[in-house]
Motif scaffolding. Structure first.
Motif, PDB file in Angstrom:
ATOM      1  N   ILE A  86       0.854  -1.179   0.000  1.00 51.07           N
ATOM      2  CA  ILE A  86       0.000   0.000   0.000  1.00 51.07           C
ATOM      3  C   ILE A  86       0.896   1.236   0.000  1.00 51.07           C
ATOM      4  O   ILE A  86       1.782   1.375   0.837  1.00 51.07           O
ATOM      5  N   MET A  87       0.671   2.135  -0.945  1.00 53.08           N
ATOM      6  CA  MET A  87       1.516   3.320  -1.084  1.00 53.08           C
ATOM      7  C   MET A  87       0.827   4.532  -0.457  1.00 53.08           C
ATOM      8  O   MET A  87      -0.355   4.786  -0.704  1.00 53.08           O
ATOM      9  N   GLN A  88       1.578   5.262   0.374  1.00 56.79           N
ATOM     10  CA  GLN A  88       1.067   6.512   0.923  1.00 56.79           C
ATOM     11  C   GLN A  88       1.670   7.669   0.152  1.00 56.79           C
ATOM     12  O   GLN A  88       2.876   7.702  -0.108  1.00 56.79           O
ATOM     13  N   GLU A  89       0.820   8.614  -0.225  1.00 58.24           N
ATOM     14  CA  GLU A  89       1.266   9.819  -0.929  1.00 58.24           C
ATOM     15  C   GLU A  89       0.954  11.040  -0.090  1.00 58.24           C
ATOM     16  O   GLU A  89      -0.161  11.207   0.404  1.00 58.24           O
ATOM     17  N   GLU A  90       1.958  11.901   0.090  1.00 58.62           N
ATOM     18  CA  GLU A  90       1.753  13.213   0.691  1.00 58.62           C
ATOM     19  C   GLU A  90       2.153  14.255  -0.341  1.00 58.62           C
ATOM     20  O   GLU A  90       3.214  14.150  -0.955  1.00 58.62           O
ATOM     21  N   ALA A  91       1.287  15.247  -0.542  1.00 56.25           N
ATOM     22  CA  ALA A  91       1.559  16.243  -1.574  1.00 56.25           C
ATOM     23  C   ALA A  91       1.294  17.638  -1.044  1.00 56.25           C
ATOM     24  O   ALA A  91       0.356  17.863  -0.276  1.00 56.25           O
ATOM     25  N   TRP A  92       2.152  18.557  -1.474  1.00 51.07           N
ATOM     26  CA  TRP A  92       2.015  19.969  -1.155  1.00 51.07           C
ATOM     27  C   TRP A  92       1.885  20.718  -2.479  1.00 51.07           C
ATOM     28  O   TRP A  92       2.846  20.808  -3.252  1.00 51.07           O
ATOM     29  N   ASN A  93       0.685  21.228  -2.739  1.00 54.94           N
ATOM     30  CA  ASN A  93       0.416  21.916  -3.998  1.00 54.94           C
ATOM     31  C   ASN A  93       0.489  23.422  -3.758  1.00 54.94           C
ATOM     32  O   ASN A  93      -0.424  24.021  -3.202  1.00 54.94           O
ATOM     33  N   SER A  94       1.595  24.004  -4.160  1.00 55.76           N
ATOM     34  CA  SER A  94       1.785  25.445  -4.073  1.00 55.76           C
ATOM     35  C   SER A  94       2.005  25.946  -5.497  1.00 55.76           C
ATOM     36  O   SER A  94       3.066  26.450  -5.845  1.00 55.76           O
ATOM     37  N   TYR A  95       0.998  25.738  -6.313  1.00 52.49           N
ATOM     38  CA  TYR A  95       1.083  25.989  -7.742  1.00 52.49           C
ATOM     39  C   TYR A  95       1.652  27.388  -8.045  1.00 52.49           C
ATOM     40  O   TYR A  95       1.275  28.351  -7.384  1.00 52.49           O
ATOM     41  N   PRO A  96       2.596  27.462  -8.985  1.00 52.18           N
ATOM     42  CA  PRO A  96       2.985  26.477 -10.002  1.00 52.18           C
ATOM     43  C   PRO A  96       4.064  25.466  -9.576  1.00 52.18           C
ATOM     44  O   PRO A  96       4.607  24.770 -10.434  1.00 52.18           O
ATOM     45  N   ARG A  97       4.352  25.372  -8.274  1.00 47.90           N
ATOM     46  CA  ARG A  97       5.261  24.329  -7.814  1.00 47.90           C
ATOM     47  C   ARG A  97       4.493  23.333  -6.959  1.00 47.90           C
ATOM     48  O   ARG A  97       3.625  23.717  -6.164  1.00 47.90           O
ATOM     49  N   CYS A  98       4.800  22.060  -7.129  1.00 50.14           N
ATOM     50  CA  CYS A  98       4.174  21.003  -6.340  1.00 50.14           C
ATOM     51  C   CYS A  98       5.247  20.006  -5.905  1.00 50.14           C
ATOM     52  O   CYS A  98       6.193  19.742  -6.652  1.00 50.14           O
ATOM     53  N   LYS A  99       5.082  19.459  -4.719  1.00 48.54           N
ATOM     54  CA  LYS A  99       6.008  18.449  -4.223  1.00 48.54           C
ATOM     55  C   LYS A  99       5.218  17.256  -3.705  1.00 48.54           C
ATOM     56  O   LYS A  99       4.238  17.415  -2.973  1.00 48.54           O
ATOM     57  N   THR A 100       5.658  16.061  -4.084  1.00 53.16           N
ATOM     58  CA  THR A 100       4.973  14.835  -3.680  1.00 53.16           C
ATOM     59  C   THR A 100       5.985  13.861  -3.105  1.00 53.16           C
ATOM     60  O   THR A 100       7.062  13.664  -3.671  1.00 53.16           O
TER      61      THR A 100
END
Length: 294
Positions: free
Chosen positions: A83-97
């Motif tokens: 099972i994969m956990q994803e955490e993402a920070w969307n600070s458009y136009p930059r995103c980090k996952t």
């Protein structure tokens, strides 16, 4: 060995349009890929202020797609551990996952696993050489690949991820008039933008680490191609939507995904345990309020 690969996906739309297109695409693909036994569970979706990213939309999700893992990996690890956990920070136009193998977090041996995707969206046609500000050492190790959404792939991972069959050499948007995408379209398209996706993966495990790294990179490539082909082929569905409208749809979609997984899990639970009340569900998102600072 740490693998560094930068994928550049040129798109026939503006940076502002892509923000809506990407959110719409994620919602629709999540709905398509969530069924009774596997899918996406949204744990958190909220605005935050991050030390590195600033004001961001933070999401935490669990991906339950164990059946799509390669046979060699399923032979090595239990299905629960995939099972994969994803955490993402969307600070458009930059995103980090950031990704973690959810069950492996409990095991110190796998604490060194690292998979990150850092994305920068820019109004160009893919010719910026160091948008991520990499060091000389990182640039020397980086491999660059330009993904053409007008192309199609037939490898293992494309089969697993899915295949949008749209022929973009014949496709034309009804609402925008964009298309078809012919040879050299990246240079002539107006508007145009590029998603620069920097994938860094490190699985320092003897015997299978390198193979796992290559599999993850191949999987990411297939996902990037499929998702961005969907972005453009669905343009007549999302074009003209506002960010407020797309956020409202996102919240409804998150709730529907979790409800679908919980209901199906409850059915399986009651089938296997006839003496347990059917309203007792083994899968509840509130039990998984987990945030990992990898």
């Amino acid at each position: 060995m740490v693998q560094i690969k930068e994928f550049r996906i040129v798109m026939p739309m503006s940076v502002e349009e892509y923000q809506v297109a990407q959110m719409y695409m994620v919602m629709r693909m999540q709905q398509q890929n969530t069924n009774g036994s596997e899918g996406v569970e949204v744990l958190e979706n909220r605005p935050v202020v991050d030390d590195q990213m600033g004001k961001s939309q933070y999401t935490s999700k669990l991906y339950r797609f164990q059946s799509k893992a390669p046979t060699w990996l399923k032979a090595f690890a239990s299905l629960e551990s995939l099972i994969m956990q994803e955490e993402a920070w969307n600070s458009y136009p930059r995103c980090k996952t950031e990704f973690n193998l959810f069950e492996f977090l409990q095991c110190p041996y796998f604490s060194k696993f690292c998979l990150t995707v850092d994305t920068i969206h820019k109004a160009d046609n893919g010719d910026s050489e160091n948008v991520h500000g990499l060091t000389k050492e990182q640039l020397a190790a980086r491999e660059v690949e330009i993904i053409d959404i007008a192309s199609a792939a037939n490898d293992y991972w494309s089969y697993i991820v899915g295949s949008n069959t749209t022929d973009f050499t014949k496709f034309k948007s009804t609402r925008t008039g964009r298309g078809p995408l012919l040879d050299g379209w990246q240079k002539s398209s107006n508007p145009v933008m590029t998603a620069y996706k920097l994938v860094i993966v490190d699985a320092p495990y003897w015997g299978f680490g390198y193979r796992l790294e290559q599999a993850l990179i191949a999987g990411e490539r297939a996902l990037f191609l499929e998702s961005h082909r969907n972005c453009f082929s669905w343009i007549d569905e999302w074009f003209g939507m506002t960010m407020q409208e797309i956020r409202q749809l996102e919240l409804k979609s998150d709730s529907a995904l979790n409800q679908k997984l919980m209901v199906e899990a409850g059915h399986r639970w009651s089938d296997e345990n006839e003496d347990v009340p059917s309203n007792r569900l083994p899968l509840k998102s509130e039990e998984h309020k987990l945030a990992v600072d990898a």
